[in-house]
Design a protein around this motif. Structure first.
Motif, PDB file in Angstrom:
ATOM      1  N   ALA A  79       0.761  -1.249  -0.338  1.00 51.92           N
ATOM      2  CA  ALA A  79      -0.219   0.001  -0.204  1.00 51.92           C
ATOM      3  C   ALA A  79       0.583   1.325   0.037  1.00 51.92           C
ATOM      4  O   ALA A  79       1.924   0.592   0.291  1.00 51.92           O
ATOM      5  N   ILE A  80       0.321   2.240  -0.520  1.00 54.25           N
ATOM      6  CA  ILE A  80       1.024   3.741  -0.569  1.00 54.25           C
ATOM      7  C   ILE A  80       0.678   5.052   0.107  1.00 54.25           C
ATOM      8  O   ILE A  80       0.916   5.461   1.170  1.00 54.25           O
ATOM      9  N   GLU A  81      -1.032   4.923   0.513  1.00 56.27           N
ATOM     10  CA  GLU A  81      -1.825   5.957   0.991  1.00 56.27           C
ATOM     11  C   GLU A  81      -2.470   5.293   2.384  1.00 56.27           C
ATOM     12  O   GLU A  81      -2.829   3.869   2.266  1.00 56.27           O
ATOM     13  N   ILE A  82      -2.950   5.865   3.264  1.00 55.14           N
ATOM     14  CA  ILE A  82      -3.661   6.287   4.423  1.00 55.14           C
ATOM     15  C   ILE A  82      -5.363   4.837   3.992  1.00 55.14           C
ATOM     16  O   ILE A  82      -5.572   4.320   4.081  1.00 55.14           O
ATOM     17  N   GLY A  83      -5.570   5.818   3.115  1.00 54.71           N
ATOM     18  CA  GLY A  83      -7.061   5.555   2.037  1.00 54.71           C
ATOM     19  C   GLY A  83      -7.217   4.841   1.755  1.00 54.71           C
ATOM     20  O   GLY A  83      -8.414   4.121   1.438  1.00 54.71           O
ATOM     21  N   ARG A  84      -6.574   3.836   1.550  1.00 55.26           N
ATOM     22  CA  ARG A  84      -6.294   2.746   0.642  1.00 55.26           C
ATOM     23  C   ARG A  84      -5.288   1.565   1.372  1.00 55.26           C
ATOM     24  O   ARG A  84      -4.218   1.145   0.786  1.00 55.26           O
ATOM     25  N   ASN A  85      -5.451   1.358   2.090  1.00 52.84           N
ATOM     26  CA  ASN A  85      -3.932   0.235   3.034  1.00 52.84           C
ATOM     27  C   ASN A  85      -4.901  -0.375   3.161  1.00 52.84           C
ATOM     28  O   ASN A  85      -4.101  -1.828   4.051  1.00 52.84           O
ATOM     29  N   VAL A  86      -5.679  -1.719   2.458  1.00 56.42           N
ATOM     30  CA  VAL A  86      -6.188  -2.762   2.032  1.00 56.42           C
ATOM     31  C   VAL A  86      -6.255  -3.926   2.858  1.00 56.42           C
ATOM     32  O   VAL A  86      -7.271  -4.464   2.792  1.00 56.42           O
ATOM     33  N   ILE A  87      -5.953  -3.498   4.049  1.00 55.47           N
ATOM     34  CA  ILE A  87      -6.853  -4.514   5.717  1.00 55.47           C
ATOM     35  C   ILE A  87      -7.042  -3.540   6.330  1.00 55.47           C
ATOM     36  O   ILE A  87      -5.970  -2.999   6.957  1.00 55.47           O
ATOM     37  N   HIS A  88      -7.574  -4.458   7.432  1.00 53.19           N
ATOM     38  CA  HIS A  88      -8.435  -4.247   8.937  1.00 53.19           C
ATOM     39  C   HIS A  88      -7.797  -5.239   9.897  1.00 53.19           C
ATOM     40  O   HIS A  88      -8.176  -6.297   9.617  1.00 53.19           O
ATOM     41  N   GLY A  89      -7.189  -4.543  11.318  1.00 51.26           N
ATOM     42  CA  GLY A  89      -7.447  -5.737  11.991  1.00 51.26           C
ATOM     43  C   GLY A  89      -7.828  -4.723  13.381  1.00 51.26           C
ATOM     44  O   GLY A  89      -7.179  -4.342  13.891  1.00 51.26           O
ATOM     45  N   SER A  90      -8.121  -5.501  14.174  1.00 53.77           N
ATOM     46  CA  SER A  90      -9.094  -5.646  15.753  1.00 53.77           C
ATOM     47  C   SER A  90      -7.758  -4.589  16.300  1.00 53.77           C
ATOM     48  O   SER A  90      -6.275  -4.797  16.350  1.00 53.77           O
ATOM     49  N   ASP A  91      -7.870  -3.539  16.795  1.00 53.40           N
ATOM     50  CA  ASP A  91      -6.720  -2.618  17.756  1.00 53.40           C
ATOM     51  C   ASP A  91      -6.662  -3.377  18.973  1.00 53.40           C
ATOM     52  O   ASP A  91      -5.904  -3.009  19.939  1.00 53.40           O
ATOM     53  N   SER A  92      -7.440  -4.481  19.913  1.00 61.25           N
ATOM     54  CA  SER A  92      -7.735  -4.532  21.370  1.00 61.25           C
ATOM     55  C   SER A  92      -8.424  -5.889  21.081  1.00 61.25           C
ATOM     56  O   SER A  92      -9.080  -6.138  20.244  1.00 61.25           O
ATOM     57  N   VAL A  93      -8.158  -6.866  22.115  1.00 59.38           N
ATOM     58  CA  VAL A  93      -8.920  -7.684  23.409  1.00 59.38           C
ATOM     59  C   VAL A  93     -10.588  -7.592  22.341  1.00 59.38           C
ATOM     60  O   VAL A  93     -11.343  -8.416  22.150  1.00 59.38           O
ATOM     61  N   GLU A  94     -10.077  -6.288  23.432  1.00 57.67           N
ATOM     62  CA  GLU A  94     -12.157  -6.157  23.502  1.00 57.67           C
ATOM     63  C   GLU A  94     -12.671  -5.833  21.752  1.00 57.67           C
ATOM     64  O   GLU A  94     -13.822  -6.350  21.956  1.00 57.67           O
ATOM     65  N   SER A  95     -12.092  -4.387  21.172  1.00 59.21           N
ATOM     66  CA  SER A  95     -11.977  -4.383  19.479  1.00 59.21           C
ATOM     67  C   SER A  95     -12.833  -5.915  19.066  1.00 59.21           C
ATOM     68  O   SER A  95     -14.277  -5.515  18.394  1.00 59.21           O
ATOM     69  N   ALA A  96     -11.496  -6.559  19.121  1.00 62.49           N
ATOM     70  CA  ALA A  96     -11.973  -8.093  18.401  1.00 62.49           C
ATOM     71  C   ALA A  96     -13.099  -8.504  19.234  1.00 62.49           C
ATOM     72  O   ALA A  96     -13.863  -8.939  17.636  1.00 62.49           O
ATOM     73  N   ARG A  97     -13.708  -8.846  20.773  1.00 62.31           N
ATOM     74  CA  ARG A  97     -15.208  -9.290  20.800  1.00 62.31           C
ATOM     75  C   ARG A  97     -16.103  -8.530  19.877  1.00 62.31           C
ATOM     76  O   ARG A  97     -16.926  -9.369  19.506  1.00 62.31           O
ATOM     77  N   LYS A  98     -15.900  -7.464  20.316  1.00 68.22           N
ATOM     78  CA  LYS A  98     -17.144  -6.782  19.183  1.00 68.22           C
ATOM     79  C   LYS A  98     -17.129  -6.466  18.188  1.00 68.22           C
ATOM     80  O   LYS A  98     -18.818  -6.951  17.412  1.00 68.22           O
ATOM     81  N   GLU A  99     -16.435  -6.283  17.584  1.00 70.60           N
ATOM     82  CA  GLU A  99     -16.610  -6.941  15.923  1.00 70.60           C
ATOM     83  C   GLU A  99     -16.380  -8.482  15.100  1.00 70.60           C
ATOM     84  O   GLU A  99     -17.106  -8.127  14.137  1.00 70.60           O
ATOM     85  N   ILE A 100     -16.056  -8.956  16.284  1.00 70.31           N
ATOM     86  CA  ILE A 100     -16.532 -10.641  15.395  1.00 70.31           C
ATOM     87  C   ILE A 100     -18.682 -11.125  16.216  1.00 70.31           C
ATOM     88  O   ILE A 100     -19.155 -11.562  14.790  1.00 70.31           O
TER      89      ILE A 100
END
Ligand code: GTP
Ligand code: MG
Length: 148
Positions: free
Chosen positions: A106-127
Motif C-alpha cells: 500500500a501507498i496511501e492511508i485511505g487505501r491501506n488494504v486491510i483492517h485488524g482489530s486494535d484490542s481484544v475488546e474490539s476484536a470481541r465486538k467486531e467478531i
C-alpha cells in the motif's frame, strides 16, 4: 484462545491480494475460524467504524469500505491481536515497515488494504458484529507443532 477480526478491504480484493494475505496469517501458524466474502452497506460500515465517526475522513472511509466486496475473517492464536497488527503494519503505509502487508502493498492511508482489530475488546465486538451466527469450531492437527 485469543481471536481477532481481520478484513481485507475492497482495494485488497480488487488488487488480487486475498490469497497472499490469507497465506501470511496461515504460514505464521494462526488458525482461520471464520471467513465471509461480502458487500456491506453504509449503515454497517458506520457501525464497524463507529469509534471514528467524529473524524474528518469518516465519510470517505465509509465510502471506501462499501466500494466493493470485502473478505471478513476471524483468526485465532496466541497474541493474535497484537501480532496480527504487526503482520498488517502501521496505519499509514508510508510508515509501515517493508515485510508488513501495508508496507509491501500500500501507498496511501485511505487505501491501506486491510483492517485488524486494535484490542481484544474490539476484536470481541467486531467478531460479534460480523459473525453474529458464530464461527467454526475446529482445532488444527498442527497445534503441537506450533505451540509448546
Ligand atoms: P483499521 O485496521 O482499518 O481499523 O486501521 P487502524 O486501526 O490501523 O487505524 P484507525 O482505526 O485509526 O483508522 C481506521 C482506518 O481509517 C484506517 O485504516 C484508514 O483506512 C483510515 N484512516 C485513518 N486515519 C486516516 C486519515 O488521516 N486519513 C484518511 N483518509 N484515512 C484515514
Ligand atoms: Mg482501527
Amino acid at each position: 484462545m485469543e481471536q481477532t477480526f481481520i478484513m481485507i478491504k475492497p482495494d485488497g480484493v480488487q488488487r488480487g491480494l486475498v490469497g497472499e494475505i490469507i497465506s501470511r496469517f496461515e504460514k505464521k501458524g494462526f488458525s482461520l475460524k471464520g471467513l465471509k466474502f461480502i458487500n456491506v452497506d453504509s449503515a454497517f460500515a458506520e457501525k464497524h467504524y463507529a469509534d471514528l465517526s467524529a473524524k474528518p475522513f469518516f465519510h470517505g472511509l465509509v465510502e471506501y469500505i462499501i466500494s466493493g466486496p470485502v473478505v471478513a475473517m476471524v483468526w485465532e492464536g496466541k497474541n493474535v491481536v497484537v501480532t496480527g497488527r504487526k503482520i498488517i503494519g502501521a496505519t499509514n503505509p508510508s510508515e509501515s515497515a517493508p515485510g508488513t502487508i501495508r508496507g509491501d502493498f500500500a501507498i496511501e492511508i485511505g487505501r491501506n488494504v486491510i483492517h485488524g482489530s486494535d484490542s481484544v475488546e474490539s476484536a470481541r465486538k467486531e467478531i460479534g458484529l460480523w459473525f453474529p451466527d458464530g464461527t467454526v469450531p475446529w482445532k488444527s492437527s498442527l497445534h503441537p507443532w506450533i505451540y509448546e
